[in-house]
Design a protein around this motif. Structure first.
Motif, PDB file in Angstrom:
ATOM      1  N   LEU A   1       0.828  -1.209   0.000  1.00  0.00           N
ATOM      2  CA  LEU A   1       0.000   0.000   0.000  1.00  0.00           C
ATOM      3  C   LEU A   1       0.860   1.255   0.000  1.00  0.00           C
ATOM      4  O   LEU A   1       0.579   2.226  -0.713  1.00  0.00           O
ATOM      5  N   TYR A   2       1.929   1.225   0.788  1.00  0.00           N
ATOM      6  CA  TYR A   2       2.826   2.387   0.833  1.00  0.00           C
ATOM      7  C   TYR A   2       3.495   2.601  -0.525  1.00  0.00           C
ATOM      8  O   TYR A   2       3.573   3.741  -1.021  1.00  0.00           O
ATOM      9  N   LEU A   3       3.970   1.533  -1.148  1.00  0.00           N
ATOM     10  CA  LEU A   3       4.604   1.660  -2.463  1.00  0.00           C
ATOM     11  C   LEU A   3       3.613   2.153  -3.507  1.00  0.00           C
ATOM     12  O   LEU A   3       3.969   2.954  -4.391  1.00  0.00           O
ATOM     13  N   LEU A   4       2.384   1.695  -3.420  1.00  0.00           N
ATOM     14  CA  LEU A   4       1.377   2.141  -4.383  1.00  0.00           C
ATOM     15  C   LEU A   4       1.045   3.614  -4.190  1.00  0.00           C
ATOM     16  O   LEU A   4       0.865   4.351  -5.176  1.00  0.00           O
ATOM     17  N   PHE A   5       0.955   4.062  -2.956  1.00  0.00           N
ATOM     18  CA  PHE A   5       0.713   5.486  -2.723  1.00  0.00           C
ATOM     19  C   PHE A   5       1.873   6.322  -3.259  1.00  0.00           C
ATOM     20  O   PHE A   5       1.657   7.414  -3.803  1.00  0.00           O
ATOM     21  N   ARG A   6       3.091   5.854  -3.114  1.00  0.00           N
ATOM     22  CA  ARG A   6       4.235   6.588  -3.642  1.00  0.00           C
ATOM     23  C   ARG A   6       4.219   6.633  -5.169  1.00  0.00           C
ATOM     24  O   ARG A   6       4.665   7.608  -5.773  1.00  0.00           O
ATOM     25  N   LYS A   7       3.700   5.568  -5.782  1.00  0.00           N
ATOM     26  CA  LYS A   7       3.679   5.520  -7.247  1.00  0.00           C
ATOM     27  C   LYS A   7       2.492   6.267  -7.833  1.00  0.00           C
ATOM     28  O   LYS A   7       2.619   6.997  -8.823  1.00  0.00           O
ATOM     29  N   VAL A   8       1.334   6.094  -7.214  1.00  0.00           N
ATOM     30  CA  VAL A   8       0.112   6.667  -7.784  1.00  0.00           C
ATOM     31  C   VAL A   8       0.006   8.154  -7.485  1.00  0.00           C
ATOM     32  O   VAL A   8      -0.366   8.947  -8.355  1.00  0.00           O
TER      33      VAL A   8
END
Length: 708
Positions: free
Chosen positions: A346-353
């Motif tokens: 979830l953290y990686l996705l927030f950083r990407k999105v």
């Protein structure tokens, strides 16, 4: 005349630098005393001049665009520059026998000329940026001698730190200067250790070597902003890492404590664990034949196979017996491990999105990650042996790989998610839809630009926008070239979809095992239930007086469209509302009480809720307006495909759509995130308290029953 024309057509920093060179060209003719050679300048330039040279035009930065911490640091640095920097440079130039011609022009221009020659000879590429390059071709027009070759080429930013000129001996006289010149946030790093050995220098060098410096933004007139922003960004990234580690550690610690409470209170399989746990234990014992399969299980054996792969090596490494490694507690612990992976994904996705252009966004990303990680419907099932945690893990992992362009890996992970739950194939298709929506958005922007240039009259009507988009999609899909491009981008997902179709044909349907309880139907109100579910759990972002006022004004402005939508919604509720046999047969679920006390008490209630459904759907679509219309189209198509065929009203079916929705809305303000996190914490506390303490018995059974 050439100089005047050149000065009029160049950025601010270039004008200052070129004018200094033009004015000082005549002065250097009067001062022909020999100065140091280029090699001597390479060896004698202090380090802090190269590190700080990017800030010689601090007054040109639009400081108001920066967040408060960076703004304060920039202002402190700016104050020092105004008072001390030029005097120190002049002293250094005199010490190195570089004669400034200050008799014919202002000392400021002469000092800038000196600094430009020094940095040019040392190839300080952070200063010799794109905004300075126009002055190079016009230098001959001012009758300047040729600039050093280092000034006319593009050098790696590594020279700023690793140049041989910046040794400890060269920087020692200017150590105090560097400490005073930097903002207070960085000064303490330089006072105790040499610059070469400081943590900031190592972090700065690592960022330079990985080529993370960016060219100056057009129109800023500040060519050295990249190094300063990178240095400060390094510190912010480090703090964000600390915050993330703290959030993950605290969440996992709290989860372990709750898991211990679960294990003490619930030692026997509960609810669907009655089917999942014995099947996993048979796999632990090596019994993989079809005859050992429980016909009541309707999902594929992905959870059991992965659980065996996780717990079985423990018996080999630690010498534990199979009874221990395949116990109820160990198998449940697998889902707790999945929850840790979900937190990180979830953290990686927030950083990407989500964009990363604000200093506050790091806190917002971590709060958003923490909020979704403890999302009540998902968090509760991390402590039971259900498929939710593993299904979420592989679906999020596939989405992350898709966003990074690794589509083969994304398709493989999508297959793993399919092995946990068959409906996850839709979210693998959503990954392909994300690629298609990007291409359609690019082509749509080109089409709009052409129409704008041709000045065609706009088409008016109640559904004109939808009509234009539909015509564009049809025209785009008729092109063989466009279809071939999309196929070469999405072929891994196409193969996965073909494999799914083969499975459906061979299996005779999507469901395996007990198909009588999972019959497909057109249950359109499932969309309305999801909208209400999302509105309830995201009320800090979707429900506010301003949103309600905007919605009412929009309804009044487009009365005809909303009247049609209301009639269609009422018709769908009337004709396509189904009641599953499990919904009213099991009073251990909260949905039992929602249906019995809200929908069944009065028949008219389900129709009175239609305006709330419409508002919830509009609010969700409005929160996604930052995404393209084609992305929204793909998302709602996948949402429709996942939910509408489900006859059973079950909140677990809403977890994945909700998380993907929540990932793609803009980062809310910190206050709303704190409110959302607080509400989730309260709901989780009440849920766990009721589950562990408020037990009851059925009249015909001695087993302890719990609400969930």
């Amino acid at each position: 005349m050439k100089c005047a024309k050149a000065l009029q057509s160049m950025p601010d920093f270039s004008v200052v630098g070129l004018s200094a060179r033009c004015i000082s060209s005549n002065s250097r003719a009067k001062h022909r005393s020999p100065g140091p050679t280029t090699d001597e300048r390479h060896q004698n330039l202090p380090r802090q001049f190269r590190f700080r040279s990017a800030m010689t035009s601090m007054q040109q930065i639009q400081i108001k665009k920066f967040p408060a911490p960076m703004k304060a640091a920039l202002l402190r640095s700016h104050k020092y520059h105004q008072a001390h920097k030029l005097r120190k440079i002049e002293e250094y130039c005199i010490q190195r026998q570089l004669h400034l011609a200050t008799s014919d022009h202002s000392g400021v221009l002469g000092l800038l000329s000196c600094l430009q020659r020094l940095l040019g000879s040392l190839a300080a590429s952070e200063v010799i940026s794109t905004s300075v390059q126009p002055s190079l071709s016009l230098a001959a027009g001012c009758r300047n001698p040729p600039l050093p070759a280092a000034l006319t080429t593009q050098f790696a930013p590594r020279n700023m730190i690793d140049s041989a000129a910046a040794r400890e001996t060269a920087t020692r006289p200017f150590r105090k200067l560097a400490v005073r010149a930097l903002p207070a946030a960085f000064a303490f790093r330089f006072s105790a250790v040499p610059f070469d050995q400081s943590r900031l220098a190592r972090s700065f060098r690592a960022r330079v070597s990985s080529s993370t410096f960016q060219a100056p933004e057009p129109g800023t007139g500040f060519p050295g902003l990249g190094s300063w922003a990178a240095a400060m960004g390094s510190g912010m990234a480090q703090l964000e890492g600390y915050y993330f580690s703290a959030a993950l550690s605290c969440t996992f610690l709290a989860s372990c404590l709750l898991f211990a409470a679960f294990s003490r209170a619930l030692r026997e399989p509960y609810m669907d664990e009655v089917f999942h746990l014995p099947q996993a234990q048979r796999y632990c014992e090596g019994r993989f034949s079809l005859s050992q399969w429980d016909p009541m299980i309707t999902t594929l054996p992905g959870l059991y196979l992965l659980s065996v792969g996780v717990v079985k090596p423990a018996s080999w490494i630690f010498g534990w017996s199979e009874h221990v490694v395949c116990s109820t507690g160990m198998l449940r612990f697998v889902n707790l491990l999945f929850s840790v992976g979900n937190f990180y994904l979830l953290y990686l996705l927030f950083r990407k999105v989500q964009p990363r252009h604000k200093a506050a966004s790091s806190i917002q990303r971590i709060l958003s990650t923490l909020t979704l990680a403890v999302f009540p419907t998902l968090y509760f099932f991390n402590f039971l042996y259900y498929t939710e945690a593993g299904s979420m893990f592989f679906t999020l992992f596939a989405y992350l790989m898709c966003l990074y362009g690794n589509h083969k890996t994304a398709a493989l992970l999508g297959f793993c998610g399919f092995m946990f739950r068959q409906t996850n194939i839709i979210w693998a298709v959503f990954c392909a839809g994300d690629i298609v929506s990007q291409k359609l958005t690019e082509a749509w922007k080109t089409e709009l630009q052409k129409k704008k240039e041709e000045r065609l009259p706009p088409v008016k009507g109640p559904f004109s926008e939808f009509q234009k988009i539909l015509q564009f999609v049809l025209a785009y899909s008729m092109s063989y070239r466009n279809l071939s491009v999309l196929f070469f981008l999405t072929w891994p997902y196409v193969l996965l979809a073909l494999a799914f179709c083969a499975f459906v044909v061979v299996n005779g349907g999507i469901v395996i095992g007990d198909r009588s309880s999972h019959e497909a139907c057109l249950h359109f109100p499932q969309l309305f239930y999801f909208f209400s579910f999302t509105l309830f759990f995201s009320f800090p972002h979707l429900l506010s007086p301003s949103k309600i006022k905007t919605f009412l004004s929009l309804v009044w402005k487009h009365r005809f469209q909303f009247f049609v939508i209301t009639l269609v919604s009422v018709f769908l509720v009337w004709k396509f509302t189904y009641t599953h046999k499990y919904l009213l047969a099991d009073n251990r679920h909260y949905t039992f009480y929602v249906w019995k006390r809200v929908f069944q008490r009065y028949e008219i209630v389900k129709y009175l809720l239609v305006p709330i459904y419409i508002f919830a759907g509009w609010s969700i679509a409005d929160s996604l307006k930052s995404k393209s219309v084609f992305w929204n189209l793909m998302f709602f198509i996948c949402l429709f495909t996942v939910l509408v065929p489900q006859k059973l009203l079950e909140f677990r079916y809403f977890i994945l759509p909700y998380v993907i929705y929540r990932l793609n809305i803009p980062l809310p303000p910190t206050s709303r995130l704190v409110c959302e996190l607080g509400c989730y914490t309260i709901v989780n506390f009440l849920t766990f308290y009721i589950f562990l303490n408020k037990t009851f018995h059925w009249p015909d059974s001695e087993d302890i029953q719990r609400f969930m």
